[in-house]
Design an enzyme around this catalytic site. Structure first.
Site, PDB file in Angstrom:
ATOM      1  N   GLU A  38       0.828  -1.213   0.000  1.00  0.00           N
ATOM      2  CA  GLU A  38       0.000   0.000   0.000  1.00  0.00           C
ATOM      3  C   GLU A  38       0.863   1.264   0.000  1.00  0.00           C
ATOM      4  OE1 GLU A  38      -1.478   1.294   3.907  1.00  0.00           O
ATOM      5  OE2 GLU A  38      -0.960  -0.714   4.563  1.00  0.00           O
TER       6      GLU A  38
ATOM      7  N   LYS B  56      -4.543  -2.962  14.273  1.00  0.00           N
ATOM      8  CA  LYS B  56      -3.872  -1.860  14.978  1.00  0.00           C
ATOM      9  C   LYS B  56      -4.491  -1.684  16.363  1.00  0.00           C
ATOM     10  CE  LYS B  56      -3.880   1.361  11.832  1.00  0.00           C
ATOM     11  NZ  LYS B  56      -4.118   0.776  10.516  1.00  0.00           N
TER      12      LYS B  56
HETATM   13  N1  PSU Z   1      -0.482  -0.110   9.215  1.00  0.00           N
HETATM   14  C1  PSU Z   1       0.512   0.714   9.652  1.00  0.00           C
HETATM   15  N2  PSU Z   1       0.383   2.062   9.413  1.00  0.00           N
HETATM   16  C2  PSU Z   1      -0.687   2.582   8.716  1.00  0.00           C
HETATM   17  C3  PSU Z   1      -1.713   1.705   8.258  1.00  0.00           C
HETATM   18  C4  PSU Z   1      -1.555   0.358   8.523  1.00  0.00           C
HETATM   19  O1  PSU Z   1       1.474   0.266  10.278  1.00  0.00           O
HETATM   20  O2  PSU Z   1      -0.731   3.800   8.493  1.00  0.00           O
HETATM   21  C5  PSU Z   1      -2.900   2.268   7.463  1.00  0.00           C
HETATM   22  C6  PSU Z   1      -3.368   1.231   6.427  1.00  0.00           C
HETATM   23  O3  PSU Z   1      -3.365   1.864   5.167  1.00  0.00           O
HETATM   24  C7  PSU Z   1      -4.781   0.893   6.845  1.00  0.00           C
HETATM   25  C8  PSU Z   1      -5.222   2.212   7.420  1.00  0.00           C
HETATM   26  O4  PSU Z   1      -5.556   0.449   5.776  1.00  0.00           O
HETATM   27  O5  PSU Z   1      -4.086   2.575   8.218  1.00  0.00           O
HETATM   28  C9  PSU Z   1      -6.519   2.117   8.183  1.00  0.00           C
HETATM   29  O6  PSU Z   1      -7.069   3.393   8.298  1.00  0.00           O
HETATM   30  P1  PSU Z   1      -8.611   3.585   8.778  1.00  0.00           P
HETATM   31  O7  PSU Z   1      -8.596   3.092  10.194  1.00  0.00           O
HETATM   32  O8  PSU Z   1      -8.871   5.070   8.674  1.00  0.00           O
HETATM   33  O9  PSU Z   1      -9.450   2.746   7.874  1.00  0.00           O
END
Ligand code: PSU
Ligand code: MN
Length: 295
Positions: A25, A157
């Site tokens: 990504e 996360k």
């Molecule tokens: N993993 C990481 N850092 C990030 C992300 C994932 O170590 O910045 C990003 C990924 O792109 C994931 C996004 O899809 O965070 C999720 O964001 P949200 O919770 O707004 O959907």
């Protein structure tokens, strides 16, 4: 819509010959780290994929096209002012000619369109803490439920509601495989997460489980790989999540805000840990892709 998707020559050749390809990504490049660390993490992930014998396909939107496979100078264009692209955002970004960095969900939507079945990331998005206020559930989950792809992450996360996310993954029928572990890793921390749906011991075993899941018409498979160095930063996470709410930060801005606050308050410790786990996950995704291509 001719030309909407631009697949780089090395990625197109590898797909054509059914060799191992790993999608990566660009959101973590643009929004997960300060520059130039983001681009460095992207390049290090690509190098790890190549070392394991696969072809990296980093995905993002530039100049009106969805690129699958980026050059190093293209990767450097994914800075903090890029749009953050979930699956819903890809089309408008391409049509409007903006620079757009794909999340896990956005990357999976493109991977499915071009036939890539493996991806590495840091941590999956999921149900945000406090649900239903705000009613924020990452589009990563819906995309993962649908796309036939293996996503290697360090779990969900931990700034999210991990237990609720694990329940939702079960509801959506997503296998959650523990890489040599019985519990889902907590992103920075290796232990203390909810149970996985199955424990696996080798890249070949992941490839065989994924192939069987796809033979049954299944979609995404999550692999949780514990970080090599485990950090306990829960007090900092709770503080940062509370601050985001107090400052009225919502929607797509929450995750980048919390990650940046942690990087700052941990004296760079979370930045190092995050970088290392992303690169290691990219490598494992490549090992699984290689095992799948050989079978
Ligand atoms: N993993 C990481 N850092 C990030 C992300 C994932 O170590 O910045 C990003 C990924 O792109 C994931 C996004 O899809 O965070 C999720 O964001 P949200 O919770 O707004 O959907
Ligand atoms: Mn969200």
């Amino acid at each position: 819509m001719d030309g909407l998707l631009h697949v780089s020559e090395p990625v197109a050749a590898a797909l054509e010959e059914r060799r191992a390809v790993v999608a990566l990504e660009t959101t973590l490049v643009a929004h997960g780290f300060p520059q130039p660390d983001g681009a460095d993490v992207g390049l290090a992930s690509e190098a790890a994929v190549r070392e394991a014998g696969a072809v990296p396909a980093t995905i993002g939107v530039l100049d009106g096209r969805i690129h699958v496979g980026l050059t190093p100078s293209e990767l450097e264009r994914f800075t903090a002012d890029a749009r953050k692209l979930g699956p819903r955002d890809l089309a408008a970004c391409a049509v409007q000619g903006a620079v757009g960095a794909t999340t896990v969900g956005g990357t999976l939507a493109v991977a499915e369109a071009v036939g890539i079945r493996f991806m590495g990331t840091g941590g999956l998005g999921g149900v945000h803490r406090g649900f239903p206020s705000p009613p924020d559930v990452s589009a990563d989950l819906a995309a993962l439920a649908r796309a036939p792809a293996v996503v290697v992450s360090s779990g969900v996360k931990s700034l999210l509601d991990v237990a609720a996310t694990a329940e939702l993954l079960e509801t959506l029928g997503v296998p959650v495989l523990g890489w040599r572990t019985d519990t889902l890793p907590l992103f920075y921390a290796s232990r203390g997460g909810p149970p996985v749906s199955a424990r696996i011991e080798s890249a070949d075993e992941v490839a065989r489980v994924a192939a069987a899941h796809w033979a049954l018409g299944g979609g995404g498979v999550l692999v949780g790989r514990p970080p090599d160095e485990s950090l306990d930063v829960e007090p900092l996470i709770a503080e940062a999540v509370q601050e985001a709410a107090a400052e009225g930060i919502t929607g797509q801005a929450v995750t980048p805000f919390v990650l940046a606050t942690l990087h700052e308050r941990s004296g760079g410790e979370t930045l190092r840990a995050n970088r290392d786990l992303i690169v290691a996950n990219a490598r494992l995704a490549a090992e699984v892709a290689v095992a799948y291509a050989a079978s």
